[in-house]
Scaffold this active site. Structure first.
Site, PDB file in Angstrom:
ATOM      1  N   GLU A  37      56.479 -93.075 -17.699  1.00 13.38           N
ATOM      2  CA  GLU A  37      57.365 -92.442 -16.737  1.00 13.38           C
ATOM      3  C   GLU A  37      57.784 -91.098 -17.346  1.00 13.38           C
ATOM      4  O   GLU A  37      58.225 -91.058 -18.500  1.00 13.38           O
ATOM      5  CB  GLU A  37      58.604 -93.311 -16.486  1.00 13.38           C
ATOM      6  N   ARG A 264      56.083-104.926 -28.003  1.00 14.69           N
ATOM      7  CA  ARG A 264      56.429-103.525 -28.260  1.00 14.69           C
ATOM      8  C   ARG A 264      56.412-103.255 -29.749  1.00 14.69           C
ATOM      9  O   ARG A 264      56.652-104.152 -30.550  1.00 14.69           O
ATOM     10  CB  ARG A 264      57.871-103.254 -27.813  1.00 14.69           C
ATOM     11  N   LYS A 274      63.785 -94.847 -25.064  1.00 12.26           N
ATOM     12  CA  LYS A 274      63.804 -93.482 -24.522  1.00 12.26           C
ATOM     13  C   LYS A 274      65.218 -93.043 -24.176  1.00 12.26           C
ATOM     14  O   LYS A 274      65.576 -91.888 -24.350  1.00 12.26           O
ATOM     15  CB  LYS A 274      62.924 -93.399 -23.271  1.00 12.26           C
TER      16      LYS A 274
HETATM   17  P1  ATP Z   1      61.643 -96.924 -19.894  1.00 10.61           P
HETATM   18  O1  ATP Z   1      62.739 -97.717 -20.467  1.00 10.61           O
HETATM   19  O2  ATP Z   1      62.017 -95.532 -19.497  1.00 10.61           O
HETATM   20  O3  ATP Z   1      60.761 -97.639 -18.909  1.00 10.61           O
HETATM   21  P2  ATP Z   1      59.440 -97.246 -21.682  1.00 10.61           P
HETATM   22  O4  ATP Z   1      59.627 -97.196 -23.164  1.00 10.61           O
HETATM   23  O5  ATP Z   1      59.001 -98.489 -21.048  1.00 10.61           O
HETATM   24  O6  ATP Z   1      60.762 -96.669 -21.146  1.00 10.61           O
HETATM   25  P3  ATP Z   1      57.352 -95.900 -20.262  1.00 10.61           P
HETATM   26  O7  ATP Z   1      57.205 -94.462 -20.048  1.00 10.61           O
HETATM   27  O8  ATP Z   1      57.580 -96.756 -19.095  1.00 10.61           O
HETATM   28  O9  ATP Z   1      58.483 -96.077 -21.329  1.00 10.61           O
HETATM   29  O10 ATP Z   1      56.150 -96.442 -21.116  1.00 10.61           O
HETATM   30  C1  ATP Z   1      54.804 -96.166 -20.868  1.00 10.61           C
HETATM   31  C2  ATP Z   1      53.967 -97.243 -21.470  1.00 10.61           C
HETATM   32  O11 ATP Z   1      54.185 -97.309 -22.873  1.00 10.61           O
HETATM   33  C3  ATP Z   1      54.308 -98.594 -20.906  1.00 10.61           C
HETATM   34  O12 ATP Z   1      53.105 -99.286 -20.621  1.00 10.61           O
HETATM   35  C4  ATP Z   1      55.087 -99.251 -21.997  1.00 10.61           C
HETATM   36  O13 ATP Z   1      54.901-100.644 -21.959  1.00 10.61           O
HETATM   37  C5  ATP Z   1      54.491 -98.624 -23.247  1.00 10.61           C
HETATM   38  N1  ATP Z   1      55.490 -98.609 -24.316  1.00 10.61           N
HETATM   39  C6  ATP Z   1      56.707 -98.054 -24.283  1.00 10.61           C
HETATM   40  N2  ATP Z   1      57.376 -98.290 -25.432  1.00 10.61           N
HETATM   41  C7  ATP Z   1      56.555 -98.999 -26.222  1.00 10.61           C
HETATM   42  C8  ATP Z   1      56.659 -99.553 -27.535  1.00 10.61           C
HETATM   43  N3  ATP Z   1      57.769 -99.425 -28.269  1.00 10.61           N
HETATM   44  N4  ATP Z   1      55.600-100.221 -28.024  1.00 10.61           N
HETATM   45  C9  ATP Z   1      54.477-100.347 -27.307  1.00 10.61           C
HETATM   46  N5  ATP Z   1      54.307 -99.867 -26.066  1.00 10.61           N
HETATM   47  C10 ATP Z   1      55.329 -99.191 -25.516  1.00 10.61           C
END
Ligand code: ATP
Ligand code: MG
Length: 563
Positions: A37, A264, A274
């Site tokens: 996002e 994660r 984020k």
């Molecule tokens: P938000 O809380 O804004 O949704 P988010 O960390 O999920 O934040 P996204 O932009 O939705 O961020 O993440 C994009 C992709 O990266 C998603 O598929 C998410 O699962 C993956 N992702 C985000 N943070 C992690 C992490 N710490 N480890 C592994 N994958 C991650």
């Protein structure tokens, strides 16, 4: 990258894909996507997801899309879109012509919502947010049906059109899926599909929409539209999978990707939320998204991490379903190993004290050749200048010391790296008692070899005072002093644990002359000090700025063996 380089060890997801290929489940096709996002910069956790999704596509001869999951205009911005593209490319991955935005599917998504209404599977609900929460029930209490659940299809169609046309205020109603208010899985208790968000301009679609689809509805349909085969996401979406499947099973879309969850990445001494990273930036705890202490890819890049070291780190941590927190040392070792092998060696004196060689001719300058790397001869040599006045590091001299101190001591000898053996003869101090000069003698017989019958154990680094460049050196350390700052304990906030020692600016360091050629982003080992890179910011002038990437694992044991 060649295909050998990217063939990764098998993880459980690769086993699933192997089985799918064997059974010809998706006609042998592998299509993944990375779906950020655009509401912040990418961080090291995203790198795990990028390496996984793009890595699988590369290894299985498949494709990986970059898709912006942009359904919330309140928090998103094109600044983030551009930064994310830069970071994915920098990390070494290429989406080719497969750059997508969920927002470009808004019309299609609207059409699928209408399909659900026409099938009697969605309805417009007038409950406000608080009532909706109350009607939803809890883990132990089933939910209650909305009073609007049995509206006629015609009425729902009309109301949904009015929602789209902007005839209702924000929060006045939502479109909900009609699933099961008694479901044990709260995600299935008639979740919202669309909400009204008037008065917000979307970075891609401008003012054309007054309603925006919810993530769960958007994500699965976007995956299906793009023909994704394996939709890899993090564990918090496990409970959403039944909803992912429900939407796809109840609309006329001919593709049903398989959602697979993995854990994660959590990393000690930092945070990967984020929202919290945004707070660090907007509340001025750091200097920006690319502050070298940030776990963002922009920050890591500015700190001197290489894309290869981050990809290597992602390989080392693996992919599982078990939640855990990785030690910071794993990331630091990945960059150390890369730089140990690839970074040229240089000399830099961070806390200078002047050395005057009493028996060296004041007009003389010697051009000495120093290897750029102790093991890699092909990295060549550079010229270093030797003259009467030098700088050494303040910590490399003591008036008196025991035998464990293998540096310069008054009346004793030490080797200057790549040059001669010197002996400290006299100390000059100012009125406050601080050492301002060391008067030494040098032994002309000792260039590159030890003097006959004398063993000189210590080796220290130095620069020629009149040739060295004055440089600013920024010493960075871990941003937090607690390994898990965001879960450190009741009543604490992650900001309580910001490490006050995480940034130290040294304004009067001296680096060897050859570093005037260093380009922004170039990395070096400053011998005995650590790995540094020339800052990417505004430092093209004569006085370069260097950021410390990481300290040396081992400052002493190694250097003593070499001359
Ligand atoms: P938000 O809380 O804004 O949704 P988010 O960390 O999920 O934040 P996204 O932009 O939705 O961020 O993440 C994009 C992709 O990266 C998603 O598929 C998410 O699962 C993956 N992702 C985000 N943070 C992690 C992490 N710490 N480890 C592994 N994958 C991650
Ligand atoms: Mg997310």
């Amino acid at each position: 990258m060649s295909s050998e380089e990217i063939t990764k060890p098998k993880n459980f997801i690769r086993h699933i894909i192997d089985a799918d290929i064997k059974s010809n489940k998706h006609n042998g096709v592998v299509a993944t996507r990375f779906p950020p996002e655009p509401n912040g910069y990418l961080h090291i956790g995203h790198a795990k997801s990028i390496c996984l999704n793009f890595g699988i596509a590369q290894d299985y001869n498949g494709t990986c899309n970059l898709r912006f999951d942009d359904t919330n205009p309140a928090k998103e911005d094109t600044e983030y879109v551009e930064a994310i593209k830069t970071d994915v490319k920098w990390l070494g991955f290429d989406w080719q012509d497969r750059l997508y935005f969920s927002s470009s599917y808004f019309e299609k998504l609207y059409g699928y919502a209408v399909e659900l209404i026409n099938a009697g599977k969605a309805y417009v609900c007038d409950l406000n947010a608080e009532q909706t929460r109350e009607y939803r029930g809890s883990l132990t209490r089933p939910g209650k049906n909305s009073p609007n659940r049995d509206r006629s299809i015609e009425e729902n169609i009309e109301l949904f059109q009015k929602m789209r046309a902007g005839e209702f205020d924000n929060g006045a109603c939502t479109l909900r899926a009609k699933i099961d208010m008694a479901s044990g899985n709260i995600n299935l208790r008639d979740p919202a599909i669309y909400r009204i968000r008037k008065g917000l301009s979307h970075h891609q679609t401008g003012d054309s929409w007054a309603i925006y689809p919810m993530y769960d509805f958007t994500h699965c349909i976007s995956d299906a539209i793009e023909g994704i085969t394996h939709s890899l996401c993090t564990l918090e979406f496990e409970d959403h999978r039944p909803l992912y499947d429900w939407y796809l099973d109840n609309i006329s879309i001919g593709c049903h990707p398989q959602q697979i969850e993995f854990s994660r990445l959590n990393l000690e001494y930092t945070i990967t939320s984020k929202r919290k990273l945004t707070e660090l930036v907007t509340n001025g705890y750091v200097e920006g998204w690319d502050d070298p202490r940030m776990p963002t890819l922009a920050g890591l890049r500015r700190r001197g991490f290489t894309p290869a070291s981050i990809r290597d780190f992602c390989d080392r941590i693996g992919v599982t379903k078990v939640d855990n927190t990785i030690e910071m040392g794993v990331l630091e070792n990945a960059i150390r190993e890369d730089l140990n092998e690839n970074a040229p060696r240089r000399m830099a004196v961070l806390d200078p004290v002047k050395v005057i060689l009493e028996n060296y001719d004041a007009d003389k300058v010697e051009e000495l050749q120093a290897p750029n790397h102790p093991q890699q001869e092909e990295m060549g040599k550079r010229t270093i200048y030797f003259s009467k006045e030098l700088y050494i590091d303040r910590a490399d001299f003591k008036e008196e010391a025991n035998r464990k101190y293998k540096r310069l001591v008054l009346g004793a000898e030490v080797r200057l790296r790549n040059a001669y053996v010197i002996k400290a003869e006299k100390v000059v101090k100012n009125e406050q008692g601080d050492i301002i000069e060391l008067h030494c003698s040098y032994d002309p017989q000792t260039l590159g070899k030890n003097p006959e019958g004398r063993k000189v154990k210590g080796v220290i680094h130095w620069v020629s005072a009149s040739h060295a460049l004055k440089a600013e050196v920024r010493l960075y350390d871990r941003l937090f002093s607690h390994p898990t700052p965001d879960t450190a304990g009741e009543g604490t906030s992650y900001t309580d644990f910001i490490n006050p020692e995480s940034f130290k600016r040294l304004e009067t360091a001296y680096v060897e002359a050859s570093l005037s050629d260093a380009k922004a982003g170039d990395s070096f080992q400053f011998e005995r000090e650590g790995y540094f890179c020339r800052d990417l910011g505004s430092n093209t002038g004569k006085n370069p700025v260097f950021n410390r990437t990481v300290t040396l694992r081992d400052t002493w044991a190694k250097i003593e063996q070499k001359i």
